[in-house]
Design a protein around this motif. Sequence first.
Motif, PDB file in Angstrom:
ATOM      1  N   GLN A   1      14.412 -33.477 -66.138  1.00 45.00           N
ATOM      2  CA  GLN A   1      15.301 -33.668 -65.002  1.00 45.00           C
ATOM      3  C   GLN A   1      16.269 -34.806 -65.274  1.00 45.00           C
ATOM      4  N   LEU A   2      17.540 -34.609 -64.896  1.00 47.02           N
ATOM      5  CA  LEU A   2      18.557 -35.651 -64.976  1.00 47.02           C
ATOM      6  C   LEU A   2      18.859 -36.131 -63.562  1.00 47.02           C
ATOM      7  N   THR A   3      18.965 -37.447 -63.383  1.00 49.94           N
ATOM      8  CA  THR A   3      19.333 -38.038 -62.103  1.00 49.94           C
ATOM      9  C   THR A   3      20.560 -38.906 -62.309  1.00 49.94           C
ATOM     10  N   VAL A   4      21.571 -38.727 -61.474  1.00 48.98           N
ATOM     11  CA  VAL A   4      22.779 -39.551 -61.529  1.00 48.98           C
ATOM     12  C   VAL A   4      22.470 -40.885 -60.847  1.00 48.98           C
TER      13      VAL A   4
ATOM     14  N   ASN B   1      33.399 -47.606 -63.734  1.00 48.43           N
ATOM     15  CA  ASN B   1      32.944 -46.496 -62.898  1.00 48.43           C
ATOM     16  C   ASN B   1      32.329 -45.375 -63.728  1.00 48.43           C
ATOM     17  N   SER B   2      31.724 -45.745 -64.847  1.00 48.37           N
ATOM     18  CA  SER B   2      31.125 -44.760 -65.754  1.00 48.37           C
ATOM     19  C   SER B   2      29.938 -44.052 -65.120  1.00 48.37           C
ATOM     20  N   ILE B   3      29.681 -42.858 -65.583  1.00 49.58           N
ATOM     21  CA  ILE B   3      28.514 -42.099 -65.154  1.00 49.58           C
ATOM     22  C   ILE B   3      27.296 -42.626 -65.906  1.00 49.58           C
ATOM     23  N   VAL B   4      26.242 -42.924 -65.149  1.00 54.10           N
ATOM     24  CA  VAL B   4      24.977 -43.372 -65.722  1.00 54.10           C
ATOM     25  C   VAL B   4      23.916 -42.368 -65.299  1.00 54.10           C
ATOM     26  N   LEU B   5      23.174 -41.840 -66.272  1.00 51.65           N
ATOM     27  CA  LEU B   5      22.152 -40.827 -66.010  1.00 51.65           C
ATOM     28  C   LEU B   5      20.776 -41.329 -66.418  1.00 51.65           C
ATOM     29  N   ARG B   6      19.759 -40.834 -65.743  1.00 48.00           N
ATOM     30  CA  ARG B   6      18.373 -41.089 -66.127  1.00 48.00           C
ATOM     31  C   ARG B   6      17.767 -39.733 -66.483  1.00 48.00           C
ATOM     32  N   LEU B   7      17.104 -39.684 -67.636  1.00 49.57           N
ATOM     33  CA  LEU B   7      16.410 -38.481 -68.078  1.00 49.57           C
ATOM     34  C   LEU B   7      14.925 -38.696 -67.897  1.00 49.57           C
ATOM     35  N   ASP B   8      14.265 -37.795 -67.189  1.00 52.73           N
ATOM     36  CA  ASP B   8      12.815 -37.814 -67.024  1.00 52.73           C
ATOM     37  C   ASP B   8      12.241 -36.539 -67.619  1.00 52.73           C
ATOM     38  N   TYR B   9      11.196 -36.732 -68.442  1.00 54.14           N
ATOM     39  CA  TYR B   9      10.511 -35.595 -69.044  1.00 54.14           C
ATOM     40  C   TYR B   9       9.048 -35.989 -69.244  1.00 54.14           C
ATOM     41  N   GLY B  10       8.193 -35.477 -68.412  1.00 53.44           N
ATOM     42  CA  GLY B  10       6.767 -35.834 -68.478  1.00 53.44           C
ATOM     43  C   GLY B  10       6.609 -37.336 -68.230  1.00 53.44           C
ATOM     44  N   ASP B  11       5.934 -38.030 -69.147  1.00 56.15           N
ATOM     45  CA  ASP B  11       5.734 -39.471 -69.029  1.00 56.15           C
ATOM     46  C   ASP B  11       6.885 -40.270 -69.616  1.00 56.15           C
TER      47      ASP B  11
ATOM     48  N   GLN C   1      31.789 -30.837 -61.330  1.00 58.98           N
ATOM     49  CA  GLN C   1      31.197 -31.418 -60.136  1.00 58.98           C
ATOM     50  C   GLN C   1      31.392 -32.922 -60.194  1.00 58.98           C
ATOM     51  N   LYS C   2      31.670 -33.526 -59.063  1.00 57.85           N
ATOM     52  CA  LYS C   2      31.806 -34.975 -58.994  1.00 57.85           C
ATOM     53  C   LYS C   2      30.427 -35.606 -59.149  1.00 57.85           C
ATOM     54  N   ALA C   3      30.330 -36.599 -60.018  1.00 59.58           N
ATOM     55  CA  ALA C   3      29.053 -37.297 -60.215  1.00 59.58           C
ATOM     56  C   ALA C   3      28.788 -38.177 -59.008  1.00 59.58           C
ATOM     57  N   GLN C   4      27.691 -37.936 -58.310  1.00 56.17           N
ATOM     58  CA  GLN C   4      27.334 -38.717 -57.140  1.00 56.17           C
ATOM     59  C   GLN C   4      25.925 -39.256 -57.320  1.00 56.17           C
ATOM     60  N   ALA C   5      25.776 -40.578 -57.142  1.00 53.36           N
ATOM     61  CA  ALA C   5      24.473 -41.216 -57.294  1.00 53.36           C
ATOM     62  C   ALA C   5      23.439 -40.509 -56.420  1.00 53.36           C
ATOM     63  N   GLY C   6      22.280 -40.263 -56.999  1.00 50.43           N
ATOM     64  CA  GLY C   6      21.187 -39.603 -56.290  1.00 50.43           C
ATOM     65  C   GLY C   6      21.087 -38.122 -56.553  1.00 50.43           C
ATOM     66  N   THR C   7      22.131 -37.515 -57.114  1.00 47.56           N
ATOM     67  CA  THR C   7      22.097 -36.090 -57.422  1.00 47.56           C
ATOM     68  C   THR C   7      21.133 -35.842 -58.571  1.00 47.56           C
ATOM     69  N   LYS C   8      20.287 -34.814 -58.436  1.00 44.70           N
ATOM     70  CA  LYS C   8      19.300 -34.486 -59.466  1.00 44.70           C
ATOM     71  C   LYS C   8      19.571 -33.088 -60.012  1.00 44.70           C
TER      72      LYS C   8
END
Length: 64
Positions: free
Chosen positions: A24-27, A50-60, A9-16
């Motif tokens: 949860q991972l957010t692009v 143009n690297s992929i940057v992800l945010r990981l959220d888990y609880g707090d 899948q193409k990494a697109q900003a805002g995809t969760k």
Amino acid sequence: MTQSGASYQKAQAGTKYDIGGGAQLTVLAPTEPLFTRDQMKTGGNLPNANSIVLRLDYGDFSCC
């Protein structure tokens, strides 16, 4: 050799992505339009521009 059934899948900003267990991972990047070679002449690192940057959220907890 067997196929795993994985798909690309193409990494697109805002995809969760819900990865289970409340995580949860957010692009965050890349964003379009992507950086071009000409834009990088002023400095920077083209392979990483143009690297992929992800945010990981888990609880707090969250990290980028």
